[in-house]
Design a protein around this motif. Structure first.
Motif, mmCIF file in Angstrom:
data_model
loop_
_atom_site.group_PDB
_atom_site.id
_atom_site.type_symbol
_atom_site.label_atom_id
_atom_site.label_comp_id
_atom_site.label_asym_id
_atom_site.label_seq_id
_atom_site.Cartn_x
_atom_site.Cartn_y
_atom_site.Cartn_z
ATOM 1 N N HIS A 189 -9.975 -0.051 -9.749
ATOM 2 C CA HIS A 189 -9.045 -1.305 -9.788
ATOM 3 C C HIS A 189 -8.336 -0.954 -8.485
ATOM 4 O O HIS A 189 -7.822 0.007 -7.983
ATOM 5 N N MET A 190 -8.112 -2.427 -7.848
ATOM 6 C CA MET A 190 -7.249 -2.567 -6.571
ATOM 7 C C MET A 190 -6.082 -2.668 -7.027
ATOM 8 O O MET A 190 -5.656 -3.932 -7.230
ATOM 9 N N LYS A 191 -4.846 -1.884 -7.195
ATOM 10 C CA LYS A 191 -3.582 -2.396 -7.306
ATOM 11 C C LYS A 191 -2.923 -3.276 -6.196
ATOM 12 O O LYS A 191 -2.480 -4.556 -6.375
ATOM 13 N N THR A 192 -3.362 -2.824 -5.027
ATOM 14 C CA THR A 192 -2.914 -3.459 -3.805
ATOM 15 C C THR A 192 -3.699 -3.608 -2.901
ATOM 16 O O THR A 192 -4.174 -2.393 -2.610
ATOM 17 N N VAL A 193 -4.188 -4.468 -2.176
ATOM 18 C CA VAL A 193 -4.880 -4.403 -0.781
ATOM 19 C C VAL A 193 -4.169 -5.129 0.280
ATOM 20 O O VAL A 193 -3.620 -6.284 0.236
ATOM 21 N N VAL A 194 -3.845 -4.166 1.181
ATOM 22 C CA VAL A 194 -3.106 -4.777 2.338
ATOM 23 C C VAL A 194 -4.280 -4.968 3.250
ATOM 24 O O VAL A 194 -5.109 -4.136 3.987
ATOM 25 N N SER A 195 -4.784 -6.321 3.926
ATOM 26 C CA SER A 195 -5.875 -6.418 4.487
ATOM 27 C C SER A 195 -5.571 -7.062 5.903
ATOM 28 O O SER A 195 -4.730 -7.960 6.001
ATOM 29 N N LEU B 285 -5.138 0.348 2.090
ATOM 30 C CA LEU B 285 -4.842 -0.494 3.700
ATOM 31 C C LEU B 285 -6.272 -0.688 4.066
ATOM 32 O O LEU B 285 -6.804 0.314 4.552
ATOM 33 N N SER B 286 -6.687 -2.037 4.166
ATOM 34 C CA SER B 286 -8.009 -2.386 4.714
ATOM 35 C C SER B 286 -7.986 -2.920 6.185
ATOM 36 O O SER B 286 -7.314 -4.169 6.183
ATOM 37 N N LEU B 287 -8.507 -2.170 7.069
ATOM 38 C CA LEU B 287 -8.350 -2.524 8.504
ATOM 39 C C LEU B 287 -9.840 -3.227 8.964
ATOM 40 O O LEU B 287 -10.929 -2.734 8.733
ATOM 41 N N THR C 260 -7.066 -8.698 -10.169
ATOM 42 C CA THR C 260 -5.783 -9.075 -10.752
ATOM 43 C C THR C 260 -4.698 -8.437 -9.734
ATOM 44 O O THR C 260 -3.219 -8.581 -10.148
ATOM 45 N N GLY C 261 -4.806 -7.467 -8.693
ATOM 46 C CA GLY C 261 -3.868 -6.782 -8.171
ATOM 47 C C GLY C 261 -3.317 -7.896 -6.932
ATOM 48 O O GLY C 261 -3.673 -9.015 -7.022
ATOM 49 N N THR C 262 -2.511 -6.986 -6.067
ATOM 50 C CA THR C 262 -2.062 -7.902 -5.102
ATOM 51 C C THR C 262 -2.641 -8.020 -3.699
ATOM 52 O O THR C 262 -3.005 -6.805 -3.289
ATOM 53 N N LEU C 263 -2.966 -9.202 -3.208
ATOM 54 C CA LEU C 263 -3.624 -9.124 -1.925
ATOM 55 C C LEU C 263 -2.546 -9.569 -0.669
ATOM 56 O O LEU C 263 -2.057 -10.674 -0.853
ATOM 57 N N ASP D 259 4.225 0.276 13.515
ATOM 58 C CA ASP D 259 4.397 1.669 12.642
ATOM 59 C C ASP D 259 5.704 1.133 11.633
ATOM 60 O O ASP D 259 5.610 1.689 10.462
ATOM 61 N N ASP D 260 6.511 0.497 11.962
ATOM 62 C CA ASP D 260 7.812 0.004 11.170
ATOM 63 C C ASP D 260 7.243 -0.590 9.941
ATOM 64 O O ASP D 260 7.606 -0.396 8.757
ATOM 65 N N ARG D 261 6.501 -1.482 10.121
ATOM 66 C CA ARG D 261 5.876 -2.188 9.009
ATOM 67 C C ARG D 261 5.016 -1.211 8.257
ATOM 68 O O ARG D 261 5.318 -1.789 6.805
ATOM 69 N N ILE D 262 4.374 -0.332 8.609
ATOM 70 C CA ILE D 262 3.346 0.420 7.849
ATOM 71 C C ILE D 262 4.729 1.276 6.963
ATOM 72 O O ILE D 262 4.201 1.421 5.884
ATOM 73 N N ALA D 263 5.663 2.023 7.508
ATOM 74 C CA ALA D 263 6.728 2.445 6.957
ATOM 75 C C ALA D 263 7.017 1.777 5.811
ATOM 76 O O ALA D 263 7.448 2.219 4.513
ATOM 77 N N THR D 264 7.322 0.482 5.954
ATOM 78 C CA THR D 264 7.907 -0.353 4.955
ATOM 79 C C THR D 264 6.863 -0.409 3.658
ATOM 80 O O THR D 264 7.379 -0.368 2.628
ATOM 81 N N PHE D 265 5.539 -0.565 3.947
ATOM 82 C CA PHE D 265 4.593 -0.729 3.091
ATOM 83 C C PHE D 265 4.378 0.490 2.124
ATOM 84 O O PHE D 265 4.372 0.506 0.911
ATOM 85 N N VAL D 266 4.631 1.518 2.975
ATOM 86 C CA VAL D 266 4.334 2.953 2.340
ATOM 87 C C VAL D 266 5.456 3.131 1.310
ATOM 88 O O VAL D 266 5.358 3.384 0.085
ATOM 89 N N ARG D 267 7.000 2.723 1.444
ATOM 90 C CA ARG D 267 7.868 2.964 0.684
ATOM 91 C C ARG D 267 7.709 2.047 -0.403
ATOM 92 O O ARG D 267 7.856 2.405 -1.663
#
Ligand code: SAH
Length: 416
Positions: free
Chosen positions: A315-321, A296-298, A341-344, A355-363
């Motif tokens: 390797h970055m599997k996922t970056v939420v930027s 999670l890149s802020l 090759t990962g997901t951005l 916080d809700d969106r964060i919880a969704t990403f975490v799941r």
């Protein structure tokens, strides 16, 4: 060990958001938490901190830190350790509530107004900041504080090692470098560039004096050269660095920021991480995550953290930027599509990462391994006193979102 204290006056010359008259200037986007909203956020975090057994009592102190003890800055500013410095072995014990998951890594200017780092540290689980001047790792100074919960043993530097002096980085400047210019490293790279007029003025001053020029002329020229990181490109002729030279000094791939205007490039580069420095701290993740990381890149900017991980071979599997600047997002996306090759996943504003969106990403991703970012320093650094209103400045207060988001990730991961 000799220690210097945090004084606003010493901030000049090393900061984000440069300005023509001042070395540094404050940004102009005003977009932050209102006072009442912030109070509510702090109230919420206080409860959460209690749950973690954190230092919740700290929240009673003023948020601007004006009554805090100033945090001593180490001199030399070398952090917990440096590459190849086998003599010192520092161990640290993190406060219980600071221990991940997730790992997190926070950055800001070292020379912030009094009390700012004490406040940031208190919110980030009482972790002691690691203050590092990048001049110990590369050819340019950059004094930054880093608060993180990463292990500090068995770090390793990026290879090839970056040049440590101006002449190592740019041998061709030696030809015109006068003997009375003692600089061997550059000052903190800034967000703006010097004017052509200044080059002309310096050239005139030198042409009309002897060789070597009188001390007064030398002093004038050296002051300007230091302030603007000017280099010698001809007889009596100085010039500012080109964006690709700044990219090189900061550890980015060549042409990383190419394709956008020069002013934008200087601004984004001036605000970015020094990649070798950050990579040195992040290197410990390599063995821990052989299959890659979810990040999670802020306040992503041009992706100094992502470039550091990539250059480390992580390797970055996922970056939420999360990055508000459209130009910066375009730069990151361009680099990502070419190298990853990962997901951005891109989000514009930290405020919309609820916080809700964060919880969704975490799941969805099974949690984040690393939360990384440096919140804007516009109100913390700079010689323009009127805008240096500390952590409560419109931009600097975005720090509280960093804290809120780390805390939300922590509690969402605690529920997994
Ligand atoms: N570490 C980054 C740069 C950080 S500078 C790098 O390596 O490039 C701070 C960044 O925060 C800037 O890029 C700025 O555009 C961004 N920013 C400012 N306000 C923001 C907000 N509300 N939400 C997300 N990003 C924001």
């Amino acid at each position: 060990m000799k220690q210097i204290w945090l004084l606003p006056d010493v901030a000049a010359g090393d900061c984000h958001y440069g300005n023509l008259s001042d070395y540094e200037v404050t940004g102009s986007c005003f977009d932050s938490l209102g006072g009442r909203k912030r109070a509510r956020l702090m109230e919420g975090s206080k409860k959460r901190r209690k749950r973690y057994g954190g230092a919740a009592q700290g929240n009673r102190r003023p948020l601007d830190g004006s009554h805090e003890e100033p945090m001593p800055l180490p001199n030399p500013m070398i952090g917990f350790n440096l590459p190849n410095d086998r003599l010192r072995s520092v161990t640290r014990r993190l406060p219980q509530q600071a221990i991940g998951p997730p790992f997190f890594y926070y950055e800001n200017v070292a020379l912030a107004p009094k009390g700012v780092w004490a406040t940031i540290s208190r919110f980030l689980y009482d972790i002691e900041p690691e203050f590092v001047d990048s001049k110990h790792l590369c050819a340019a100074a950059r004094k930054r504080g880093y608060i993180h919960n990463l292990p500090i043993e068995n770090r390793f530097p990026l290879l090839p090692l970056p040049p440590k002096t101006i002449f190592e980085a740019f041998p061709h400047y030696k030809k015109w470098w006068p003997s009375w210019d003692p600089r061997r490293q550059l000052n903190c790279l800034q967000t703006s560039m010097s004017s052509a007029k200044l080059t002309e003025r310096i050239q005139c001053a030198l042409a009309s004096s002897g060789n070597p020029p009188p001390k007064s002329v030398q002093k004038y020229v050296m002051d300007e050269c230091r302030k603007w990181n000017l280099v010698w490109v001809g007889k009596n002729k100085v010039a500012h660095l080109e964006p690709d030279e700044v990219e090189y000094l900061l550890g980015f791939p060549r042409d990383h920021t190419r394709g956008v205007g020069k002013t934008e490039r200087f601004k984004s580069l001036g605000n970015s991480f020094q990649v070798d420095t950050v990579a040195y701290h992040l290197s410990v993740l390599k063995d821990m995550y052989p299959n890659g990381v979810n990040v999670l890149s802020l306040f992503t900017g041009i992706g100094g953290g992502e470039v550091a991980l990539h250059r480390l071979g992580i390797h970055m599997k996922t970056v939420v930027s999360v990055e508000i600047g459209e130009v910066n997002r375009r730069i990151l996306r361009g680099w990502w599509d070419q190298t990853q090759t990962g997901t951005l996943i891109e989000i514009a504003d930290v405020k919309s990462l609820t916080d809700d969106r964060i919880a969704t990403f975490v799941r969805r991703f099974g949690g984040f391994d690393l939360v990384i970012g440096g919140s804007p320093c516009n109100n913390l650094a700079g010689s323009n006193r009127h805008h240096r209103d500390g952590l409560e400045g419109e931009q600097s207060a975005l720090f509280y979102h960093y804290f809120r988001i780390v805390d939300a990730v922590k509690s969402a991961m605690g529920r997994m």
